[in-house]
Design a protein around this motif. Sequence first.
Motif, PDB file in Angstrom:
ATOM      1  N   GLN A   2       0.824  -1.200   0.000  1.00 51.43           N
ATOM      2  CA  GLN A   2       0.000   0.000   0.000  1.00 51.43           C
ATOM      3  C   GLN A   2       0.867   1.263   0.000  1.00 51.43           C
ATOM      4  O   GLN A   2       0.537   2.234  -0.683  1.00 51.43           O
ATOM      5  CB  GLN A   2      -0.925  -0.008   1.213  1.00 51.43           C
ATOM      6  CG  GLN A   2      -1.899   1.137   1.231  1.00 51.43           C
ATOM      7  CD  GLN A   2      -2.853   1.051   2.413  1.00 51.43           C
ATOM      8  OE1 GLN A   2      -2.721   0.190   3.266  1.00 51.43           O
ATOM      9  NE2 GLN A   2      -3.810   1.947   2.465  1.00 51.43           N
ATOM     10  N   THR A   3       1.967   1.229   0.706  1.00 54.30           N
ATOM     11  CA  THR A   3       2.856   2.391   0.758  1.00 54.30           C
ATOM     12  C   THR A   3       3.456   2.691  -0.606  1.00 54.30           C
ATOM     13  O   THR A   3       3.560   3.857  -1.005  1.00 54.30           O
ATOM     14  CB  THR A   3       3.979   2.138   1.787  1.00 54.30           C
ATOM     15  OG1 THR A   3       3.386   1.785   3.029  1.00 54.30           O
ATOM     16  CG2 THR A   3       4.842   3.358   1.955  1.00 54.30           C
ATOM     17  N   ILE A   4       3.833   1.661  -1.336  1.00 56.24           N
ATOM     18  CA  ILE A   4       4.403   1.844  -2.681  1.00 56.24           C
ATOM     19  C   ILE A   4       3.380   2.491  -3.603  1.00 56.24           C
ATOM     20  O   ILE A   4       3.702   3.422  -4.356  1.00 56.24           O
ATOM     21  CB  ILE A   4       4.881   0.497  -3.244  1.00 56.24           C
ATOM     22  CG1 ILE A   4       6.042  -0.029  -2.401  1.00 56.24           C
ATOM     23  CG2 ILE A   4       5.301   0.631  -4.704  1.00 56.24           C
ATOM     24  CD1 ILE A   4       6.439  -1.445  -2.717  1.00 56.24           C
ATOM     25  N   ILE A   5       2.148   2.029  -3.541  1.00 54.45           N
ATOM     26  CA  ILE A   5       1.099   2.587  -4.406  1.00 54.45           C
ATOM     27  C   ILE A   5       0.789   4.028  -4.016  1.00 54.45           C
ATOM     28  O   ILE A   5       0.536   4.873  -4.880  1.00 54.45           O
ATOM     29  CB  ILE A   5      -0.158   1.694  -4.367  1.00 54.45           C
ATOM     30  CG1 ILE A   5       0.173   0.321  -4.958  1.00 54.45           C
ATOM     31  CG2 ILE A   5      -1.300   2.324  -5.150  1.00 54.45           C
ATOM     32  CD1 ILE A   5      -0.931  -0.680  -4.862  1.00 54.45           C
ATOM     33  N   ILE A   6       0.831   4.333  -2.738  1.00 59.41           N
ATOM     34  CA  ILE A   6       0.589   5.712  -2.297  1.00 59.41           C
ATOM     35  C   ILE A   6       1.690   6.635  -2.814  1.00 59.41           C
ATOM     36  O   ILE A   6       1.405   7.759  -3.269  1.00 59.41           O
ATOM     37  CB  ILE A   6       0.476   5.783  -0.757  1.00 59.41           C
ATOM     38  CG1 ILE A   6      -0.832   5.151  -0.303  1.00 59.41           C
ATOM     39  CG2 ILE A   6       0.568   7.220  -0.267  1.00 59.41           C
ATOM     40  CD1 ILE A   6      -0.976   5.034   1.183  1.00 59.41           C
ATOM     41  N   VAL A   7       2.943   6.179  -2.766  1.00 61.82           N
ATOM     42  CA  VAL A   7       4.044   6.994  -3.279  1.00 61.82           C
ATOM     43  C   VAL A   7       3.894   7.217  -4.776  1.00 61.82           C
ATOM     44  O   VAL A   7       4.058   8.339  -5.277  1.00 61.82           O
ATOM     45  CB  VAL A   7       5.401   6.337  -2.934  1.00 61.82           C
ATOM     46  CG1 VAL A   7       6.544   7.017  -3.667  1.00 61.82           C
ATOM     47  CG2 VAL A   7       5.637   6.359  -1.439  1.00 61.82           C
ATOM     48  N   ILE A   8       3.560   6.163  -5.522  1.00 57.71           N
ATOM     49  CA  ILE A   8       3.325   6.303  -6.965  1.00 57.71           C
ATOM     50  C   ILE A   8       2.169   7.255  -7.221  1.00 57.71           C
ATOM     51  O   ILE A   8       2.222   8.106  -8.116  1.00 57.71           O
ATOM     52  CB  ILE A   8       3.068   4.922  -7.610  1.00 57.71           C
ATOM     53  CG1 ILE A   8       4.337   4.070  -7.547  1.00 57.71           C
ATOM     54  CG2 ILE A   8       2.578   5.064  -9.047  1.00 57.71           C
ATOM     55  CD1 ILE A   8       4.125   2.624  -7.941  1.00 57.71           C
ATOM     56  N   HIS A   9       1.115   7.122  -6.447  1.00 57.05           N
ATOM     57  CA  HIS A   9      -0.062   7.981  -6.590  1.00 57.05           C
ATOM     58  C   HIS A   9       0.312   9.452  -6.382  1.00 57.05           C
ATOM     59  O   HIS A   9      -0.107  10.321  -7.151  1.00 57.05           O
ATOM     60  CB  HIS A   9      -1.126   7.538  -5.581  1.00 57.05           C
ATOM     61  CG  HIS A   9      -2.417   8.268  -5.675  1.00 57.05           C
ATOM     62  ND1 HIS A   9      -3.317   8.055  -6.686  1.00 57.05           N
ATOM     63  CD2 HIS A   9      -2.974   9.208  -4.878  1.00 57.05           C
ATOM     64  CE1 HIS A   9      -4.359   8.839  -6.512  1.00 57.05           C
ATOM     65  NE2 HIS A   9      -4.182   9.551  -5.416  1.00 57.05           N
ATOM     66  N   LEU A  10       1.106   9.737  -5.361  1.00 55.10           N
ATOM     67  CA  LEU A  10       1.507  11.121  -5.094  1.00 55.10           C
ATOM     68  C   LEU A  10       2.394  11.676  -6.202  1.00 55.10           C
ATOM     69  O   LEU A  10       2.263  12.849  -6.578  1.00 55.10           O
ATOM     70  CB  LEU A  10       2.213  11.212  -3.744  1.00 55.10           C
ATOM     71  CG  LEU A  10       1.319  11.004  -2.524  1.00 55.10           C
ATOM     72  CD1 LEU A  10       2.141  11.001  -1.258  1.00 55.10           C
ATOM     73  CD2 LEU A  10       0.241  12.062  -2.462  1.00 55.10           C
ATOM     74  N   MET A  11       3.285  10.844  -6.756  1.00 55.83           N
ATOM     75  CA  MET A  11       4.116  11.306  -7.870  1.00 55.83           C
ATOM     76  C   MET A  11       3.270  11.604  -9.102  1.00 55.83           C
ATOM     77  O   MET A  11       3.499  12.589  -9.805  1.00 55.83           O
ATOM     78  CB  MET A  11       5.201  10.269  -8.192  1.00 55.83           C
ATOM     79  CG  MET A  11       6.263  10.185  -7.121  1.00 55.83           C
ATOM     80  SD  MET A  11       7.717   9.191  -7.522  1.00 55.83           S
ATOM     81  CE  MET A  11       7.042   7.646  -8.028  1.00 55.83           C
ATOM     82  N   VAL A  12       2.265  10.766  -9.354  1.00 55.45           N
ATOM     83  CA  VAL A  12       1.364  10.994 -10.489  1.00 55.45           C
ATOM     84  C   VAL A  12       0.580  12.287 -10.274  1.00 55.45           C
ATOM     85  O   VAL A  12       0.393  13.077 -11.211  1.00 55.45           O
ATOM     86  CB  VAL A  12       0.419   9.786 -10.684  1.00 55.45           C
ATOM     87  CG1 VAL A  12      -0.718  10.111 -11.636  1.00 55.45           C
ATOM     88  CG2 VAL A  12       1.193   8.584 -11.192  1.00 55.45           C
TER      89      VAL A  12
END
Length: 126
Positions: A2-12
């Motif tokens: 979940q943390t990895i997806i949140i980081v990707i989401h914030l970069m997007v």
Amino acid sequence: MQTIIIVIHLMVVVALVGVVLLQRSEGGGLGIGGGSGFMTARGAANALTRTTAILAVAFFATSLTLSIIARYGEQPIDILDRVPAEDGVPADDGGAGILDELGGAPSPAEPPAETGQPTPSVPTGQ
């Protein structure tokens, strides 16, 4: 995960905001002005439009993934499942309620420390 997806989401999200701000608007836009540069106005518009579309799809994909993880991931224990009950009747444990069970053992109130000074008396109005 979940943390990895949140980081990707914030970069997007940051990239999407940046690309939207770079696009040409009715008044000229931020950062794109004049006729000089390595891309023409039409080429820049097409590239920014495609980039915006790709980032928008990535934003929706990460948002849906995060919502699915939140829905089907490990969920915290429900507070009502922690209450000891037998046949729908709460257990009688000497008058302690659910709030007493959740907070743990309360610490006893300490009496005020004696400083050796006399306590001032308050007149009672006699």
